[in-house]
Design an enzyme around this catalytic site. Structure first.
Site, PDB file in Angstrom:
ATOM      1  N   SER A 106     -10.239   5.533  -4.952  1.00  0.00           N
ATOM      2  CA  SER A 106     -11.209   6.613  -5.142  1.00  0.00           C
ATOM      3  C   SER A 106     -10.751   7.647  -6.154  1.00  0.00           C
ATOM      4  O   SER A 106     -11.559   8.156  -6.950  1.00  0.00           O
ATOM      5  CB  SER A 106     -11.498   7.278  -3.801  1.00  0.00           C
ATOM      6  N   LYS A 145       1.155  10.048   6.026  1.00  0.00           N
ATOM      7  CA  LYS A 145       1.275   8.620   6.335  1.00  0.00           C
ATOM      8  C   LYS A 145       2.548   7.999   5.745  1.00  0.00           C
ATOM      9  O   LYS A 145       2.645   6.789   5.591  1.00  0.00           O
ATOM     10  CB  LYS A 145       0.034   7.876   5.833  1.00  0.00           C
ATOM     11  N   TYR A 153     -15.247   0.644  -7.213  1.00  0.00           N
ATOM     12  CA  TYR A 153     -16.535   1.295  -7.025  1.00  0.00           C
ATOM     13  C   TYR A 153     -17.408   1.156  -8.264  1.00  0.00           C
ATOM     14  O   TYR A 153     -18.611   1.407  -8.205  1.00  0.00           O
ATOM     15  CB  TYR A 153     -16.318   2.776  -6.697  1.00  0.00           C
ATOM     16  N   ARG A 156     -11.036   9.765   1.545  1.00  0.00           N
ATOM     17  CA  ARG A 156     -11.015  10.431   2.846  1.00  0.00           C
ATOM     18  C   ARG A 156     -12.222  11.337   3.022  1.00  0.00           C
ATOM     19  O   ARG A 156     -12.728  11.509   4.136  1.00  0.00           O
ATOM     20  CB  ARG A 156      -9.692  11.187   3.008  1.00  0.00           C
ATOM     21  N   LYS A 203       0.861  -1.186   0.000  1.00  0.00           N
ATOM     22  CA  LYS A 203       0.000   0.000   0.000  1.00  0.00           C
ATOM     23  C   LYS A 203       0.893   1.231   0.000  1.00  0.00           C
ATOM     24  O   LYS A 203       1.668   1.462   0.929  1.00  0.00           O
ATOM     25  CB  LYS A 203      -0.916   0.003   1.220  1.00  0.00           C
ATOM     26  N   LYS A 230      -2.114  -1.446  -3.767  1.00  0.00           N
ATOM     27  CA  LYS A 230      -2.973  -0.271  -3.691  1.00  0.00           C
ATOM     28  C   LYS A 230      -2.117   0.986  -3.762  1.00  0.00           C
ATOM     29  O   LYS A 230      -1.127   1.077  -3.018  1.00  0.00           O
ATOM     30  CB  LYS A 230      -3.777  -0.289  -2.384  1.00  0.00           C
TER      31      LYS A 230
END
Length: 324
Positions: free
Chosen positions: A274, A217, A312, A204, A194, A248
């Site tokens: 996303s 992060k 999605y 988010r 990731k 990812k």
């Protein structure tokens, strides 16, 4: 000419006979955003066509997945801000939103697999995937919290746990805890590679984490420049007991997907995240590209070696594949 490659492209029937890669609804995991915050079950502005769902809405989505042949859904909670703390105790509350949604979906549509997210960011006042002390994300203390969270989800009936936190050692700890507690059949789909990506912004927004994150992060998610590290991480997570692994984001990292599949042969997934969804959806909505780009993008994951895709677009793609 003896080699005319166009011979086998001449008709749809011939193209179908020699197609190297297949795509079906059975390749999809459908991510669902859930909420019990009054008024929050609305469309996500940065993700046109994607809504936050009540628990009842998530059940209806799982029923739709079953009708469309989508085998699994993955739950991501939009948590009431009042429940977010630095200790993140809501993460392993047996009655939290995710655990209630798991039970409701498994009661209504037991044939649909329910995957969960194992990370503290939906419950963390700091917005991080792990516990924070003096600005440092704590690894071992976070792993202990993730184990409690994973056990609560397994006890609620989750079929697949998705540790997305990128703490070191969490797969081994979760696997041992599951075995000890009698949850031997619960699978782990590890977010093994990731990346610290700029493609996560709309997600988010969807989970209410925009603006909450203090810092970034990059101390626990991967550097987008790194390739060999991804293989080391995947190998470690498989050794620690992961059943499946994930890369990812997705499309910008198809090279990593291919290398992971070739190196390990393990079930390999990617997340069409996303930001990828928002870009494609925006281009389609503006008429810049045709809707068929959805299936082309998903086919690219399969061609790169992925066994499945979190997307999605899952319901829309399933209908397109069925000719609807």
């Amino acid at each position: 000419m003896t080699h005319r490659f166009r011979r086998l492209r001449r008709t749809g029937a011939l193209r179908a006979l020699v197609s190297e890669t297949r795509l079906s609804a059975a390749d999809f995991i459908w991510p669902l955003f859930i909420t019990d915050v009054p008024g929050a079950d609305v469309e996500v502005p940065s993700m046109p066509g994607v809504r936050r769902l009540s628990v009842d809405g998530a059940v209806r989505a799982a029923e739709e997945a079953a009708r469309l042949g989508i085998p699994a859904v993955c739950l991501f909670p939009y948590t009431d801000p009042a429940l977010k703390t630095e200790a993140c105790k809501e993460a392993w509350n047996p009655g939290n939103l995710t655990n209630r949604a798991i039970r409701a979906i498994k009661a209504a549509v037991p044939e649909v697999a329910v995957m969960t997210d194992v990370a503290l960011d939906p419950y963390n006042a700091n917005g991080h995937d792990g516990l924070v002390k003096d600005g440092v994300i704590l690894n071992d203390e976070t792993v202990e919290a993730l184990v409690r969270m994973a056990l609560a989800q397994a006890e609620s009936g989750a079929d697949i746990l998705g540790p997305s936190d990128m703490m070191d050692g969490r797969i081994g700890a979760i696997r041992m805890a599951l075995e000890t507690a009698g949850h031997k059949d619960v699978a782990i789909l590890s977010y093994a590679a990731k990346y610290a990506s700029a493609f996560y912004g709309p997600f988010r927004d969807a989970v209410g984490a925009s603006g909450a994150l203090k810092g970034d992060k990059k101390t626990y998610q991967m550097d987008p420049a790194n390739r060999a590290e991804a293989l080391r991480l995947v190998g470690r997570d498989l050794d620690e007991g992961a059943d499946m692994v994930m890369v990812k984001p997705g499309m910008p990292y198809l090279d990593i997907c291919r290398e992971v599949k070739d190196a390990f042969g393990a079930p390999t997934f990617a997340y069409q995240v996303s930001g990828e969804y928002a870009m494609l959806k925006g281009a389609i909505g503006n008429g810049w590209v045709k809707e068929e780009v959805i299936l082309e993008s998903l086919l690219a994951f399969r061609r790169a070696g992925c066994d499945g895709i979190l997307t999605y677009f899952a319901p829309a793609a399933a209908r397109m594949l069925a000719g609807g």
